[in-house]
Motif scaffolding. Sequence first.
Motif, PDB file in Angstrom:
ATOM      1  N   GLY A  30      30.680  43.692  42.741  1.00 60.64           N
ATOM      2  CA  GLY A  30      31.245  43.860  44.071  1.00 60.64           C
ATOM      3  C   GLY A  30      32.696  43.436  44.139  1.00 60.64           C
ATOM      4  N   VAL A  31      33.361  43.884  45.161  1.00 62.55           N
ATOM      5  CA  VAL A  31      34.766  43.547  45.376  1.00 62.55           C
ATOM      6  C   VAL A  31      34.940  42.041  45.511  1.00 62.55           C
ATOM      7  N   ALA A  36      37.234  36.920  43.637  1.00 61.34           N
ATOM      8  CA  ALA A  36      37.029  35.516  43.259  1.00 61.34           C
ATOM      9  C   ALA A  36      37.459  35.264  41.816  1.00 61.34           C
ATOM     10  N   GLU A  37      37.072  36.124  40.902  1.00 64.03           N
ATOM     11  CA  GLU A  37      37.401  35.911  39.494  1.00 64.03           C
ATOM     12  C   GLU A  37      38.869  36.172  39.189  1.00 64.03           C
ATOM     13  N   ALA A  38      39.503  37.063  39.952  1.00 65.05           N
ATOM     14  CA  ALA A  38      40.928  37.340  39.739  1.00 65.05           C
ATOM     15  C   ALA A  38      41.806  36.299  40.417  1.00 65.05           C
ATOM     16  N   GLY A  39      41.225  35.553  41.358  1.00 67.91           N
ATOM     17  CA  GLY A  39      41.990  34.532  42.069  1.00 67.91           C
ATOM     18  C   GLY A  39      43.030  35.121  43.005  1.00 67.91           C
ATOM     19  N   ARG A  47      45.749  45.993  49.052  1.00 69.12           N
ATOM     20  CA  ARG A  47      47.134  46.484  49.059  1.00 69.12           C
ATOM     21  C   ARG A  47      47.377  47.345  47.813  1.00 69.12           C
ATOM     22  N   HIS A  48      46.791  46.925  46.691  1.00 73.30           N
ATOM     23  CA  HIS A  48      46.994  47.651  45.434  1.00 73.30           C
ATOM     24  C   HIS A  48      45.969  48.769  45.219  1.00 73.30           C
ATOM     25  N   PHE A  49      44.769  48.549  45.716  1.00 71.38           N
ATOM     26  CA  PHE A  49      43.667  49.501  45.536  1.00 71.38           C
ATOM     27  C   PHE A  49      42.964  49.640  46.891  1.00 71.38           C
ATOM     28  N   PRO A  50      43.287  50.671  47.663  1.00 73.80           N
ATOM     29  CA  PRO A  50      42.766  50.800  49.025  1.00 73.80           C
ATOM     30  C   PRO A  50      41.241  50.806  49.142  1.00 73.80           C
ATOM     31  N   SER A  51      40.545  51.125  48.039  1.00 70.95           N
ATOM     32  CA  SER A  51      39.081  51.118  48.067  1.00 70.95           C
ATOM     33  C   SER A  51      38.564  50.738  46.676  1.00 70.95           C
ATOM     34  N   LYS A  52      37.295  50.408  46.606  1.00 72.81           N
ATOM     35  CA  LYS A  52      36.686  50.133  45.302  1.00 72.81           C
ATOM     36  C   LYS A  52      36.758  51.376  44.428  1.00 72.81           C
TER      37      LYS A  52
END
Length: 194
Positions: A30-31, A36-39, A47-52
Amino acid sequence: MSSATVGSAKERILETASRLFYRHGFVSVGVDTIIAEAGVAKMSLYRHFPSKDDLIVAYLERSNTQFWAWFEGALGEGAPRLQLVRVFDELGGFATSPACFGCMFQLAAADFPDPEHPANRVALAHKTAVIDRLRDLADRAGAPDAAALAAQLLLLMDGAFVASRMFRSASPAAHVGGAAAAIIKSGTRRPRLA
């Protein structure tokens, strides 16, 4: 926020998503787990990826680039027939390594079976390019039916990736090089003249 920080946040998101998608698949990640893992903050991801789906497509496009770098590197120099065999020898090594979790393009097609889904379109484009490249090599290797040989080799490649995900390092994919060599030898043999 500096452009270096923006770029590094985007890269962290993509790196994290890549690692998680490759190991666990698209549906189960999940997003919120990626964030969480990317911090990073949720707003940063969107902002960088409008959707999964946009993130999945970016991951698949990155995987496509990495695949072609690997493929062309595995070909090396030499006659096309030897280049084809070399690719499958290299595949056998990769498919039995702890780093291999199969083919994400196969997983994308399975997780997103709708042909209009963007991930399915990227996966189909990738597999079409692979079979086209195999057909070109088979043709240059002297295969009387380059399209048939390319189809057989794609099935062998995809089978090795499936075996890799299923069996991990004890995979029968270790034998893909020998199987490919036999198919390539048979498929590039010139018919005898009467």
